[in-house]
Design a protein around this motif. Structure first.
Motif, PDB file in Angstrom:
ATOM      1  N   ARG A  81       0.830  -1.211   0.000  1.00 52.34           N
ATOM      2  CA  ARG A  81       0.000   0.000   0.000  1.00 52.34           C
ATOM      3  C   ARG A  81       0.859   1.253   0.000  1.00 52.34           C
ATOM      4  N   LEU A  82       1.939   1.218   0.759  1.00 55.98           N
ATOM      5  CA  LEU A  82       2.847   2.369   0.800  1.00 55.98           C
ATOM      6  C   LEU A  82       3.446   2.627  -0.575  1.00 55.98           C
ATOM      7  N   ASP A  83       3.834   1.556  -1.271  1.00 59.20           N
ATOM      8  CA  ASP A  83       4.375   1.718  -2.624  1.00 59.20           C
ATOM      9  C   ASP A  83       3.336   2.342  -3.552  1.00 59.20           C
ATOM     10  N   THR A  86       2.927   5.963  -2.586  1.00 59.79           N
ATOM     11  CA  THR A  86       4.104   6.717  -3.013  1.00 59.79           C
ATOM     12  C   THR A  86       4.020   7.023  -4.509  1.00 59.79           C
TER      13      THR A  86
END
Length: 144
Positions: A81-83, A86
């Motif tokens: 999810r962070l990727d 980002t």
């Protein structure tokens, strides 16, 4: 007689040991055997406690291992999810930069249009003035 230490449970092992010690106290031909048997039951009871503690530790270790696997899976999902976030942030920043550049260019185009409009007005004013002067001069010449 075969007894399972696990099926008896610690409380029942203690009761059995006490009963055997009571039989040993009564005396008789088997008193010594009852005493030895009570000692053996006490020793087995102690081993049972140690085994139960080891089993509890093994169960706890297994539960912690499962928790660790679950936590790792959640961490992996969060990393994915962070990727994604980002990448979306980078894309949004690029769009924001592009919009800011378009705004700067739009403002410059407006300034250029305002300048051209002022020049056009000045040109029309000058042309009107010349036309007015021309009409006045023509009227003067015609009337003379």
């Amino acid at each position: 007689m075969t007894l399972s230490v696990e099926s008896l449970g610690q409380e029942n092992i203690t009761k059995l040991e006490k009963s055997l010690r009571d039989l040993a106290k009564e005396g008789g031909a088997s008193a010594e055997e009852f005493g030895h048997l009570a000692d053996e039951i006490a020793r087995l009871g102690g081993q049972n406690q140690a085994l139960q503690a080891v089993k509890a530790l093994a169960d706890g270790t297994e539960a912690l291992s499962k928790s660790q696997v679950d936590a790792q899976a959640r961490v992996s999902q969060m990393a994915e999810r962070l990727d994604l976030l980002t990448a979306a942030t980078v894309k949004a920043k690029a769009a924001e930069d592009q919009a800011a550049q378009a705004l700067v260019e739009g403002r410059k185009a407006k300034i250029d249009a305002d300048t051209a409009l002022k020049q056009l007005r000045a040109s029309y004013d000058a042309a009107e003035k010349k036309t007015s002067e021309y009409q006045t001069e023509v009227s003067r010449l015609v009337t003379e």
